[in-house]
Design a protein around this motif. Structure first.
Motif, PDB file in Angstrom:
ATOM      1  N   ALA A  47       0.826  -1.203   0.000  1.00 17.83           N
ATOM      2  CA  ALA A  47       0.000   0.000   0.000  1.00 17.83           C
ATOM      3  C   ALA A  47       0.862   1.254   0.000  1.00 17.83           C
ATOM      4  N   ALA A  48       1.885   1.275   0.852  1.00 19.27           N
ATOM      5  CA  ALA A  48       2.758   2.447   0.933  1.00 19.27           C
ATOM      6  C   ALA A  48       3.546   2.638  -0.362  1.00 19.27           C
ATOM      7  N   ALA A  49       3.988   1.526  -0.961  1.00 20.97           N
ATOM      8  CA  ALA A  49       4.714   1.621  -2.234  1.00 20.97           C
ATOM      9  C   ALA A  49       3.792   2.126  -3.336  1.00 20.97           C
ATOM     10  N   LEU A  50       2.534   1.687  -3.328  1.00 23.60           N
ATOM     11  CA  LEU A  50       1.552   2.177  -4.302  1.00 23.60           C
ATOM     12  C   LEU A  50       1.269   3.666  -4.093  1.00 23.60           C
ATOM     13  N   PHE A  51       1.250   4.080  -2.823  1.00 23.45           N
ATOM     14  CA  PHE A  51       1.029   5.494  -2.500  1.00 23.45           C
ATOM     15  C   PHE A  51       2.150   6.350  -3.083  1.00 23.45           C
ATOM     16  N   VAL A  52       3.384   5.906  -2.896  1.00 23.66           N
ATOM     17  CA  VAL A  52       4.534   6.635  -3.449  1.00 23.66           C
ATOM     18  C   VAL A  52       4.463   6.648  -4.972  1.00 23.66           C
ATOM     19  N   GLN A  53       4.072   5.532  -5.545  1.00 22.89           N
ATOM     20  CA  GLN A  53       3.898   5.446  -6.991  1.00 22.89           C
ATOM     21  C   GLN A  53       2.884   6.488  -7.460  1.00 22.89           C
ATOM     22  N   GLY A  54       1.802   6.647  -6.694  1.00 20.09           N
ATOM     23  CA  GLY A  54       0.780   7.640  -7.021  1.00 20.09           C
ATOM     24  C   GLY A  54       1.299   9.061  -6.915  1.00 20.09           C
ATOM     25  N   LEU A  55       2.129   9.317  -5.916  1.00 21.54           N
ATOM     26  CA  LEU A  55       2.724  10.654  -5.778  1.00 21.54           C
ATOM     27  C   LEU A  55       3.622  10.968  -6.965  1.00 21.54           C
ATOM     28  N   ARG A  56       4.302   9.927  -7.449  1.00 17.80           N
ATOM     29  CA  ARG A  56       5.172  10.107  -8.606  1.00 17.80           C
ATOM     30  C   ARG A  56       4.348  10.452  -9.840  1.00 17.80           C
ATOM     31  N   VAL A  57       3.225   9.763 -10.005  1.00 14.62           N
ATOM     32  CA  VAL A  57       2.341  10.026 -11.148  1.00 14.62           C
ATOM     33  C   VAL A  57       1.768  11.437 -11.065  1.00 14.62           C
ATOM     34  N   ARG A  58       1.446  11.884  -9.852  1.00 14.82           N
ATOM     35  CA  ARG A  58       0.893  13.231  -9.655  1.00 14.82           C
ATOM     36  C   ARG A  58       1.971  14.316  -9.712  1.00 14.82           C
ATOM     37  N   ASP A  59       3.211  13.893  -9.784  1.00 10.63           N
ATOM     38  CA  ASP A  59       4.343  14.812  -9.872  1.00 10.63           C
ATOM     39  C   ASP A  59       4.431  15.738  -8.657  1.00 10.63           C
ATOM     40  N   VAL A  60       4.201  15.165  -7.461  1.00 12.11           N
ATOM     41  CA  VAL A  60       4.276  15.971  -6.241  1.00 12.11           C
ATOM     42  C   VAL A  60       5.340  15.455  -5.266  1.00 12.11           C
ATOM     43  N   LEU A  61       6.074  14.418  -5.644  1.00 10.85           N
ATOM     44  CA  LEU A  61       7.072  13.847  -4.736  1.00 10.85           C
ATOM     45  C   LEU A  61       8.067  14.879  -4.234  1.00 10.85           C
ATOM     46  N   GLU A  62       8.542  15.702  -5.141  1.00 13.13           N
ATOM     47  CA  GLU A  62       9.573  16.688  -4.775  1.00 13.13           C
ATOM     48  C   GLU A  62       9.036  17.766  -3.837  1.00 13.13           C
ATOM     49  N   GLN A  63       7.707  17.870  -3.748  1.00 14.67           N
ATOM     50  CA  GLN A  63       7.109  18.916  -2.905  1.00 14.67           C
ATOM     51  C   GLN A  63       6.847  18.456  -1.475  1.00 14.67           C
ATOM     52  N   VAL A  64       7.022  17.165  -1.205  1.00 15.31           N
ATOM     53  CA  VAL A  64       6.682  16.605   0.106  1.00 15.31           C
ATOM     54  C   VAL A  64       7.673  17.080   1.171  1.00 15.31           C
ATOM     55  N   ARG A  65       7.121  17.583   2.281  1.00 14.14           N
ATOM     56  CA  ARG A  65       7.943  18.049   3.396  1.00 14.14           C
ATOM     57  C   ARG A  65       7.687  17.253   4.682  1.00 14.14           C
ATOM     58  N   ARG A  66       6.607  16.452   4.676  1.00 13.39           N
ATOM     59  CA  ARG A  66       6.292  15.640   5.855  1.00 13.39           C
ATOM     60  C   ARG A  66       5.348  14.524   5.446  1.00 13.39           C
TER      61      ARG A  66
END
Length: 458
Positions: free
Chosen positions: A26-45
């Motif tokens: 689930a957590a790996a899929l969540f990260v995968q989703g953040l990558r698709v949304r192009d927001v990974l680099e914006q995560v601060r917490r």
């Protein structure tokens, strides 16, 4: 919904498919989703919220650590289990999470790993993951670990479609009655029917190769379980027994072993104990169909391999395919999740699957195969999931050994009959579902009742 044999049997890690493998996926899929949304680099917490059974027994099952590994971009079938503890210790010391394995994000365990004593409506194994940016919340999603490593996100839960695979199968079935009818109409054995369905996803060569890969992983798990000794982690001070038992069985003369029913049973016990002790230690596993019940199916196949004069690769393939047919029925019409229906859904389903697989490779008719599965499941009805200390150790390890022997007996009984049985496999599966619905929550993987609260000093 279409379910593949490779959905039911997946390479992962211990100690729990629903509480370890599922949360990591689930957590790996969540990260995968953040990558698709192009927001990974914006995560601060990042904040992790574990609900229900994941909250109640998640620490003992390693749900917290597994979720962190998933957020680091790891997957259960590829991660090196020996590195998990080291990486978690580093995170706790530095308060830094490497999101997707590369982006440093502050993570304070006491603040960001939240255990919430509350059940969400869809399933008791629930978790919500939230990421924040400079201006507040960026994204969140809720996931449900529904047993056997299967994961459902909130969108799937809202749609009422837990499995989005709508593949059309040549021989689709949702009941044992339908399965038997298809076998009779098309003059197919259960393994042949399952193979034809699997070809929708993969070539026959890929199917056979994939199943042999699963078998090798199961064999490796047994071998590891026979090597290691000492105390299992978790604080219960449960001692590994498989290695010592193996040495004692090897001291028996070979003719004595083959000629003794009791010795044969001890070998079955050995194989199951080896798998589930390795599972309890967090080692490499194959869900079958869950981790808590992962010792039954490999133990029965090891038994066949050891005591049969002629063994072929085809036996292994047919065993897994036939076992999966019963697993599909259990998943579609009841559950393979201990948090949902108790241990009858895990050990009971695995026992029925192993009985069906063994019956198939011993020459059973489809009717005899269903009879074997029915016997195996019927005599696990009402089995509670009440692990002591929230660990997959007591009574889980021994329970696998008992159920493996029970599966062999079920297959033998069915093969002595003509396939007719007083209560059908479909009715037993429905009874498992209804019994699970009636079962008090404290007996469904919360460690708040039953054996979990009856442990005393001896």
């Amino acid at each position: 919904m279409a379910i593949s044999v490779f959905d039911l049997f997946k390479i992962g890690i211990g100690p729990s498919s629903s509480h370890t493998v599922g949360p990591m996926r689930a957590a790996a899929l969540f990260v995968q989703g953040l990558r698709v949304r192009d927001v990974l680099e914006q995560v601060r917490r990042v904040e992790v919220q574990l609900y229900g059974s994941l909250s109640a027994t998640g620490i003992g099952h390693g749900s917290d650590n597994a979720t962190i590994m998933g957020l680091m971009g790891e997957w259960p079938d590829a991660i090196d289990p020996s590195q998990i503890g080291i990486r978690i210790e580093t995170l706790r010391e530095t308060n830094t999470l490497l999101l997707d394995g590369r982006l440093p994000v502050p993570f304070v365990w006491a603040r960001d790993m939240r255990l919430i004593d509350e059940n969400l409506p869809f399933h008791p194994n629930a978790m919500t993951l939230v990421v924040f940016g400079d201006d507040g919340e960026l994204h969140r999603d809720t996931y449900y670990s529904v047993g056997g490593g299967f994961v459902v996100d909130q969108a799937q839960a809202n749609s009422g479609v837990a499995d989005m695979d709508r593949t059309e199968l040549p021989y689709d079935f949702s009941s044992a009655v339908e399965l038997l009818s298809l076998c009779q109409t098309h003059n197919l054995r259960v393994a042949e029917l399952m193979l034809a369905n699997e070809k929708v996803w993969r070539s026959e060569e890929e199917i056979r190769s994939g199943l042999m890969t699963l078998w090798r992983a199961m064999q490796d798990c047994v071998e590891q379980g026979l090597k290691h000794e000492g105390i299992l982690p978790g604080g219960l001070n449960v001692r590994r027994r498989a290695a010592k038992l193996h040495r004692s069985l090897q001291e028996l003369g070979k003719p004595n072993v083959i000629g003794s029913t009791l010795s044969a049973m001890e070998w079955v016990n050995l194989f199951a104990l080896a798998v589930n002790e390795e599972n309890a230690a967090g080692g490499r596993m194959v869900t079958a169909p869950t981790n808590g019940a992962a010792g039954i199916i490999p133990a029965v196949l090891h038994y066949f391999m050891k005591f049969s004069e002629v063994v072929t690769e085809a036996n292994v393939v047919d065993y897994f395919l036939s076992a999966a047919a019963v697993g599909i029925l259990c998943k579609k019409n009841a559950s393979i999740s201990g948090a949902e229906v108790g241990c009858q859904g895990e050990v009971g389903s695995a026992c029925a699957m192993a009985a069906a697989g063994l019956a198939e490779i011993l020459g059973a008719t489809p009717e005899q195969l269903c009879n074997a599965a029915e016997i195996g499941l019927e005599h696990n009805l009402g089995l509670t999931c009440d692990p002591v200390g929230g660990l997959v150790q007591v009574p889980c390890i021994e329970r696998n050994a008992i159920a493996a022997v029970k599966a062999i007996n079920a297959a033998q009984m069915a093969l002595r009959g003509d396939g007719q049985h007083f209560i059908s496999l479909d009715r037993v599966i429905r009874t498992m579902r209804d019994t699970g619905a009636d079962m008090h929550d404290k007996y469904k993987e919360t460690s708040r009742g039953g054996l979990a609260v009856s442990a005393v000093e001896c």
